[in-house]
Design a protein around this motif. Structure first.
Motif, PDB file in Angstrom:
ATOM      1  N   SER A 108      22.530 -21.036  31.557  1.00 38.13           N
ATOM      2  CA  SER A 108      21.203 -21.667  32.295  1.00 38.13           C
ATOM      3  C   SER A 108      20.018 -21.662  31.330  1.00 38.13           C
ATOM      4  CB  SER A 108      20.875 -20.238  33.272  1.00 38.13           C
ATOM      5  OG  SER A 108      20.806 -18.973  32.587  1.00 38.13           O
ATOM      6  N   ASP A 109      20.314 -21.147  30.219  1.00 38.10           N
ATOM      7  CA  ASP A 109      19.135 -21.328  29.038  1.00 38.10           C
ATOM      8  C   ASP A 109      19.214 -22.603  28.601  1.00 38.10           C
ATOM      9  OD1 ASP A 109      21.693 -20.787  27.962  1.00 38.10           O
ATOM     10  OD2 ASP A 109      20.941 -20.073  26.291  1.00 38.10           O
ATOM     11  N   TRP A 111      20.530 -25.243  30.642  1.00 38.39           N
ATOM     12  CA  TRP A 111      20.060 -26.141  31.797  1.00 38.39           C
ATOM     13  C   TRP A 111      18.809 -26.409  31.787  1.00 38.39           C
ATOM     14  CZ3 TRP A 111      21.820 -29.594  34.542  1.00 38.39           C
ATOM     15  CH2 TRP A 111      21.287 -30.262  35.690  1.00 38.39           C
ATOM     16  N   SER A 112      17.882 -25.415  31.459  1.00 37.79           N
ATOM     17  CA  SER A 112      16.465 -25.586  31.718  1.00 37.79           C
ATOM     18  C   SER A 112      15.779 -26.274  30.584  1.00 37.79           C
ATOM     19  CB  SER A 112      15.885 -23.837  31.186  1.00 37.79           C
ATOM     20  OG  SER A 112      15.989 -23.661  29.917  1.00 37.79           O
ATOM     21  N   ILE A 131      27.285 -24.331  35.248  1.00 38.29           N
ATOM     22  CA  ILE A 131      26.210 -23.328  34.707  1.00 38.29           C
ATOM     23  C   ILE A 131      26.490 -22.007  34.831  1.00 38.29           C
ATOM     24  CG2 ILE A 131      23.697 -22.913  34.528  1.00 38.29           C
ATOM     25  CD1 ILE A 131      23.178 -25.582  35.924  1.00 38.29           C
ATOM     26  N   TYR A 132      26.528 -21.136  33.747  1.00 40.06           N
ATOM     27  CA  TYR A 132      26.627 -19.690  33.955  1.00 40.06           C
ATOM     28  C   TYR A 132      25.406 -18.965  33.737  1.00 40.06           C
ATOM     29  CZ  TYR A 132      26.946 -20.101  28.753  1.00 40.06           C
ATOM     30  OH  TYR A 132      26.890 -20.242  27.409  1.00 40.06           O
ATOM     31  N   PRO A 133      24.937 -17.908  34.135  1.00 39.11           N
ATOM     32  CA  PRO A 133      23.862 -17.339  34.027  1.00 39.11           C
ATOM     33  C   PRO A 133      23.656 -16.570  32.679  1.00 39.11           C
ATOM     34  CG  PRO A 133      25.267 -15.730  35.388  1.00 39.11           C
ATOM     35  CD  PRO A 133      26.208 -17.306  35.217  1.00 39.11           C
ATOM     36  N   SER A 138      16.699 -17.905  35.220  1.00 41.57           N
ATOM     37  CA  SER A 138      17.333 -18.158  36.537  1.00 41.57           C
ATOM     38  C   SER A 138      16.845 -19.467  37.028  1.00 41.57           C
ATOM     39  CB  SER A 138      16.392 -17.211  37.473  1.00 41.57           C
ATOM     40  OG  SER A 138      15.279 -17.413  37.649  1.00 41.57           O
ATOM     41  N   ILE A 139      18.167 -19.726  38.099  1.00 41.71           N
ATOM     42  CA  ILE A 139      17.938 -21.376  38.501  1.00 41.71           C
ATOM     43  C   ILE A 139      18.102 -21.074  39.973  1.00 41.71           C
ATOM     44  CG2 ILE A 139      19.897 -23.191  38.740  1.00 41.71           C
ATOM     45  CD1 ILE A 139      20.435 -22.540  35.958  1.00 41.71           C
ATOM     46  N   GLU A 141      19.666 -22.546  42.777  1.00 39.66           N
ATOM     47  CA  GLU A 141      20.873 -23.433  43.170  1.00 39.66           C
ATOM     48  C   GLU A 141      20.519 -24.655  44.277  1.00 39.66           C
ATOM     49  OE1 GLU A 141      25.353 -22.193  43.875  1.00 39.66           O
ATOM     50  OE2 GLU A 141      23.825 -20.764  44.241  1.00 39.66           O
ATOM     51  N   LEU A 150      26.189 -23.912  39.834  1.00 37.00           N
ATOM     52  CA  LEU A 150      26.087 -22.481  39.373  1.00 37.00           C
ATOM     53  C   LEU A 150      27.253 -21.458  39.617  1.00 37.00           C
ATOM     54  CD1 LEU A 150      23.720 -20.758  37.727  1.00 37.00           C
ATOM     55  CD2 LEU A 150      22.849 -20.233  40.028  1.00 37.00           C
TER      56      LEU A 150
END
Length: 192
Positions: A108-109, A111-112, A131-133, A138-139, A141, A150
């Motif tokens: 997720s880092d 993805w941002s 995408i993994y946390p 945070s994302i 969905e 996610l």
């Protein structure tokens, strides 16, 4: 039926239990048939610092995944022009392995920052993304485009940076690494 192959790219400097637990989760719970650990070559534009040589990091990945048939260590990017861009890697993978359906695995880092990646829209429309946390990223969905999902993988806050720093200060962190990887790091004095 095409094999669903997850592409998990990284420097893996070194590979650790967080990488392996995540990949294991994705195979068993996210319906991927296999995961390729795509070892990223050293980027000549970046400071090398304590990055182990490409083939040494690949060797550590091979040691780490030995015996689990759904994991594969890949040096695919070593043969590609530098710097290597994910969009080009995915194009070449699809040409080389038409019998596989590739899925890109990112944190997720990442993805941002994804909109800053080269040809990010082309990646989104051409390749499913999982995408993994990651802690602190945070994302929502509901905001994700089609083809991007996610995964509710367990959050393991272990980083290669933490591993390298701990080893360099003489800490015994054997349980953060696969035993064969820890043994090689100690016997060869890596990251000292």
């Amino acid at each position: 039926m095409n094999l669903k192959t997850g592409i998990f790219s990284g420097s893996f400097n070194p590979i650790h239990i967080g990488h392996l637990a995540l990949a294991n989760y994705l195979c068993e719970f996210a319906e991927l048939d296999e995961i390729w650990f795509m070892v990223s070559p050293h980027n000549p534009l970046k400071e090398e610092g304590n990055l182990l040589a490409d083939h040494k990091r690949l060797e550590l990945v091979e040691l780490a995944i030995e015996g689990y048939p759904r994991f594969h260590a890949s040096d695919f990017e070593f043969q590609l022009p530098r710097p290597s861009y994910t969009v080009h890697t995915l194009e070449k993978l699809k040409e080389s392995y038409p019998e596989r359906e590739f899925h890109l695995i990112i944190g997720s880092d990442n993805w941002s920052l994804f909109s800053l990646w080269k040809d990010s829209e082309q990646i989104i429309t051409g390749t499913p993304i999982l995408i993994y946390p990651r802690p602190g990223f945070s994302i929502d969905e509901k905001q994700l485009p089609e083809g991007v999902s996610l995964v509710s993988a367990p959050l393991l806050d272990v980083s290669s940076t933490f591993i390298r720093e701990a080893i360099s200060t003489g800490k015994d962190i054997r349980y953060f690494l696969p035993p064969a990887v820890y043994k090689m790091i100690v016997s060869e004095g890596l990251y000292k």
